[in-house]
Each structure stands twice: as C-alpha cells, then as structure tokens.
Design an enzyme around this catalytic site. Structure first.
Site, PDB file in Angstrom:
ATOM      1  N   VAL A  35       6.478  -3.048 -11.086  1.00 27.75           N
ATOM      2  CA  VAL A  35       7.732  -3.050 -11.985  1.00 27.75           C
ATOM      3  C   VAL A  35       8.054  -4.150 -12.323  1.00 27.75           C
ATOM      4  CG1 VAL A  35      10.075  -2.098 -12.283  1.00 27.75           C
ATOM      5  CG2 VAL A  35       8.069  -0.491 -11.214  1.00 27.75           C
TER       6      VAL A  35
ATOM      7  N   HIS B 223      11.458  -7.507  10.458  1.00 30.42           N
ATOM      8  CA  HIS B 223      12.596  -6.424  10.179  1.00 30.42           C
ATOM      9  C   HIS B 223      13.690  -7.326   9.344  1.00 30.42           C
ATOM     10  CE1 HIS B 223      11.410  -4.794  14.379  1.00 30.42           C
ATOM     11  NE2 HIS B 223      10.657  -4.466  13.615  1.00 30.42           N
TER      12      HIS B 223
ATOM     13  N   VAL C  88       0.788  -1.081  -0.040  1.00 30.79           N
ATOM     14  CA  VAL C  88       0.171   0.072  -0.066  1.00 30.79           C
ATOM     15  C   VAL C  88       0.809   1.318   0.013  1.00 30.79           C
ATOM     16  CG1 VAL C  88       0.010   0.051   2.404  1.00 30.79           C
ATOM     17  CG2 VAL C  88      -2.075   0.932   1.399  1.00 30.79           C
TER      18      VAL C  88
ATOM     19  N   HIS D 259      13.610  -1.553  15.615  1.00 31.65           N
ATOM     20  CA  HIS D 259      12.720  -1.429  14.616  1.00 31.65           C
ATOM     21  C   HIS D 259      12.986  -0.427  13.736  1.00 31.65           C
ATOM     22  CE1 HIS D 259       9.551  -3.497  17.615  1.00 31.65           C
ATOM     23  NE2 HIS D 259      10.766  -2.986  18.302  1.00 31.65           N
TER      24      HIS D 259
END
Length: 618
Positions: free
Chosen positions: A280, A556, A129, A599
C-alpha cells in the site's frame, strides 16, 4: 546480527514464497479461492473494509469482519502467501534451523546507527508473508501482567475498554489451549490453570512434545534462587519462573499462526479477498468534511509496476505493525507537519505523535559449552513431528528486588529520572506531555510492583546452552520517520537504545544474575564453561561494554501509533480511530502506549479480537 545471531535466530526465520494468482471479476462474483497475487484483481473494486497488512492482527480482522456474508473485505499484504513453502512456517523448529534472515523473505530492516551501542546498526527482521511475524517468530506464548495492561487503559483514557479483563477476554477468544503430554509434564513438573485459557479459538497453544535436560535444570535453578515458580502466569500475574506455552497446535504439532488459524479455515468465503505481494503506497482521503474520510488506498507490486486503487465503503484499517503503520500514515499526510512539509507531503492531519514513542525489548545472550553434546538440544529439522515441535520456552520474569540488593535505591533513581526524561526529548509539547505521564506510571506503578523489568530466557540449540536477558520496560524512547516520499524506501528506525543509562544498568544486572544461575546446581552440572562473554567480563564497566557491543532486538517493537488522548500526543483513540479522521483505524502492536512485559503475539491477538468487536459494534 553479530553477538545475537546464536539465539536471536529463534524468532527471525523469515521466509516468503510465490502465491497463486486468480482473477476476480468483481466483488459479487468471487472465485472460491480468496488469495491472489494479481494486483488487477482488486483494481477499481469497492469493499466495505480494506485492511492494510495481512499479518498477525490483519488476518484476525479479516476473519471476524467477513463472518457476515453481506460484508465485503479486502486485505492487501506486501509479502507473499507462503503456501508453497509451508513447512518453513508450520514446522516449529524450522525457525531455528532453516532461517531466512537477510534473504528476500525478510524485510531486512536495520536501525539507524545507535550512538549508545558503539554506533552499530542493529538488524530488525520482520515477517513479510501472510501471517506476518506470527509466521516467523519464536512461538513463545506469554501474556502481559494485569498491572501494566491497566496502566495502558488509564493512559489511553480510562474508559475500561482496554482494561485487563477486556484484553484477557480477547486473548482467550483467540486461543485453543491443550495441556502438555505426560512425559514433558512430569519432567518439567508443569502445572496449569485451564480456566485461564481459551478452548475454542483459532490459535493453538500447548507445550512442545519433547524437552531437554537443561530446560528442567534452568527451571529448578531459577526456582532455587528465587522461589518464584508460577503455575498460573496467564491470569494477570506473569512474574516468576515457568515453561511458557508455545503457539503450537497439539493435533498435528505444527506452528499455529494467524494464517492457518484465522485465514485458511475460511479460504472459500466469497466476500473475502486477500491480495499478496503488493505494498500500500498511500491512503486516499475525502477532506470535504470536518474529519478526513478514508475512501480507499493506492497499492503497487513495486516502484516499477503499475499503481492500483481499491475503494473502501466503510473503513480503512491499518495493520502494518510498529514500523509500517506509522510509515503509511506519514506517507499519506498524517503525522508531524514539520516532517511532512519538509518532504513535500500535503498535510491531511497534523499528528506529531505518529512514529514517536518507539519502544523495544533490547536484549543479548550468554552462551555456555555443555559437558555432553546430548545436552545441547537439536541441531536440525528431523522430519519427526513431535521431535520438531521443540522450541525454547523456559522463562523467568524477575522482579527489581531480585536484580538489586537494594531495591529502594534503584527504584529511587528510576523515579527521580522519570520526572526529567520527557523534558530532555526533542518532541512536540503534546508528545512530551504524554511521555511524562507514561514515565510517571512506570516509576510509580510498574517498577515498584512485581512486573518484571528483565526477562531471562533459557535456550538449548546449535550445540550450545544459551541464556538470554531482555529489557521489558525501557526508559529510552525512539521513533520511526520516513525520509522521502517514496513508499518503497524504508523509514529511519531509531530505537535509541540505551539513551537512558538506567536501561543499561537494568540489563547489566540481568546478565550478572544469569552468570550466578550458571554457577548454581543443578544447571551448573551440565555446563563445561561460559563461552560468551567469557570470564574476561567481570566489572560493571566490562558488562556494559559487552552489552553495547552485543545487544540487539528481541523483536518486540511497539507504541509508534500510541493510544493516548490527542493532547498527550496520541495517534488513535480508545476506538482505535486515528484522530482527525472519521473512518481510519490502526490495529496492531503500534497502539500500545507502553511496552508490555511479554512476547507480543498474545497481546496482538487479543487486541485484534477486541478491535473487531469495536468495529462491529458488539
């Protein structure tokens, strides 16, 4: 997501929506709205900069590069805009109680079968998104340590461009920090140094407007066990216990992320065009010169839809993240020639480091039944902005010495193994050399320091108190590799969890520390009993077996397009330029050569701000 869903959903509510479609006649006569879902609007057009990915980093670049009205910028994002489902993004606790994991709003990535986790395939949700994972994560705003950022800088080449001071400047530039409300500050005894933060950036940071009793007890218990409350964890020393900031705008108590921070305020710029819902499929190169020149990209809405082309006058910048960026490079002919030749892909640049060095924070969570339901936190979105601003943010970054009674013994084992690991990997000599240098830096600089090998996170949600442990500097290395020429086929994701047994040992000790915390006052006074894994887990072998069955990602992933010298298996140089090309860059978490003990949102914002200055020649 067995074993981790109860706490992992905090950072995995992936939601997409439809987006408006507006026609653009040409670059010089943009409509007032910059966002479109119609692929024909960019087809055949030329822009100074073409950015692949409208996520955390991509929208930072879109904002900064288009600040000059004479510079044209196009962004192509595979996900949709999210505007029609705005509350699912901007309401902080919606990420807890309105999850879209395993729906159309989730990339729905999965790892390959993990040999050292009972051959399980782990779920790897990622934001698809506008805003990328900054739109769907757990809102933790934590910075890395100065020590590890300077290791990154040294491994990358040592020019100082990526030193702590440089990255800190970028992180502060992105931030507008505001202090806590008095009631929360008093209850949690929050202290802070405003000078460590930015005050005028696009991304809001503050503490939630409400908190819960177990959060206070988590902090006090961790402090009583370690004496390591950190009142300034954002200025280069993130070690210790504190209630972390959240990426929340205090003016409205909404999530602050790259779309509403960097894109929405400039939505009427006539020189910026954002295309959503299109992938892409490859980069176009002119190979007539010494280095390949990126002249544009191909893109399509799906494998069954028309293919389009957009041209780049100056640069193509890939900001797809740790999974999609190496995938795009490989599909475009940049990567290990053996992999590419085997798939019938023409080799543009032989770069064996593309997709290698994958690192992730592997983690799991323990759960506890509270004595009183009121201690278990919220259970749904309430509609009250302040109440809905609550997200989990209590953390304790614990040192090696707090995990092991004999720090010297475990450190000796890490240092001895560090000299051997790279030689055991089936990678090119250059990649092996770079990995060896990184391992030595971990063993000789990071592990002996206060940089935390394990993060402990205190959570209240879903009627339960849970405490999570996450490995911060894994010794295991994985990879991202395409398996076909099809740009819509997902690559093979192999984090290689626990290939190095020391990772398992480190995480095991983190969970033993959590159990000890749960049995200490004042935290124990609100806990009835441990539900997961329960008292059947006692021995080291028990713990390790449970971890293998329960662990998954902390969301992560990094380091798959590592910023290292080319001779060390690097993919990009210190200017973020892909080796062997003249004008192709990668800007996202894939470029950090080692994992960071934090984070990643703060790092990616800072990295993108520094990158924008580099690109603009500032």
């Amino acid at each position: 997501m067995k074993g981790i869903v109860s706490w992992a959903v905090v950072s995995a509510a992936l939601v997409l929506s439809a987006t408006e479609s507006l026609a653009f006649a040409n670059v010089s006569s943009f409509e007032k709205r910059t966002t479109t879902g119609n692929g024909w609007d960019l087809d055949g057009k030329s822009y100074d900069y073409v950015i692949v990915g409208g996520g955390t980093a991509g929208l930072v670049l879109a904002n900064r590069l288009s600040a000059n009205q004479g510079t044209t910028v196009a962004v192509i994002e595979a996900g949709n805009s999210g505007y029609d489902d705005n509350d699912k993004f901007v309401v902080p606790d919606a990420n807890l109680y309105n999850s879209a994991v395993n729906t159309q709003y989730d990339w729905q990535f999965h790892t390959s079968s993990q040999k050292h986790m009972n051959n399980r395939r782990a779920s790897w949700p990622r934001g698809k998104v506008l805003g990328g994972s900054s739109a769907v994560n757990g809102l933790y705003y934590v910075r890395p340590s100065e020590t590890e950022v300077n290791v990154w800088s040294k491994l990358a080449g040592g020019s100082g461009r990526w030193s702590w001071n440089s990255l800190l400047s970028g992180m502060k530039k992105s931030e507008h920090f505001r202090g806590p409300v008095k009631s929360v500050q008093n209850q949690l005894q929050i202290q802070y140094n405003a000078g460590s933060h930015g005050s005028n950036g696009p991304i809001g940071t503050t503490w939630p407007a409400v908190t819960y009793d177990p959060v206070e007890r988590f902090i006090k218990t961790a402090d009583s066990m370690s004496g390591a409350i950190n009142n300034d964890p954002y200025n280069g020393n993130n070690h210790g216990t504190y209630v972390a900031l959240s990426s929340i705008d205090k003016t409205n108590w909404q999530r602050s992320f790259s779309r509403n921070g960097y894109l929405d305020p400039i939505s009427k710029r006539s020189n910026l065009h954002v295309l959503t819902g299109h992938t892409v499929t490859g980069i176009i190169f002119d190979r007539s010169g010494k280095n390949a020149q990126a002249t544009g990209v191909h893109y399509a809405a799906s494998s069954n839809e028309a293919s389009h082309t957009v041209h780049a006058n100056k640069e193509v910048i890939i900001s797809g993240g740790a999974i999609n960026s190496p995938q795009i490079l490989q599909l475009s002919g940049i990567g290990d020639k053996n992999l590419l030749n085997g798939l019938g892909i023409d080799v543009v640049v032989d770069l064996p480091g593309v997709g290698e060095n994958l690192q992730d924070h592997v983690s799991a969570g323990m759960s506890f039944k509270p004595k009183n339901k009121k201690d278990a936190g919220p259970t749904s979105v309430t509609g009250d902005a302040k109440a809905d601003s609550y997200v989990n943010s209590a953390v304790s970054y614990t040192s090696l010495g707090k995990l092991f009674n004999n720090k010297d013994s475990i450190l000796g084992k890490i240092q001895a193994r560090a000299k051997q690991i790279a030689d055991s990997h089936n990678v090119s000599p250059a990649v092996k050399q770079g990995q060896s240098k990184a391992y030595n830096a971990l063993a000789d600089t990071i592990f002996p320091s206060k940089v935390s090998p394990v993060e402990i996170l205190g959570n209240v949600m879903f009627g339960s108190i849970s405490i999570q442990a996450a490995l911060q500097h894994p010794l295991s290395r994985g990879s991202i590799k395409i398996t076909s020429k099809d740009p819509f086929a997902y690559p093979k994701i192999n984090p290689n969890y626990f290939a190095e047994n020391l990772d398992l040992v480190l995480l095991r000790e983190g969970f033993k520390l959590i159990r000890e915390m749960s049995q200490q006052s004042p935290l124990k006074d609100v806990i009835d009993f441990e539900t997961v894994p329960g008292d059947k887990v006692q021995t080291n072998e028990d713990w390790e077996n449970w971890i293998r069955s329960a662990a998954g990602t902390e969301y992560h992933p990094s380091s798959t397009c590592a910023m290292l010298p080319r001779g060390d298996g690097g993919v990009v140089d210190e200017n973020l330029k892909v080796y062997g090309t003249s004008n192709l860059r990668v800007v996202d978490a894939s470029v950090t050569p080692i994992a960071m003990s934090c984070h990643l949102e703060s790092v990616v914002y800072g990295l993108a701000e520094v990158a924008a200055d580099i690109i603009l020649g500032n």
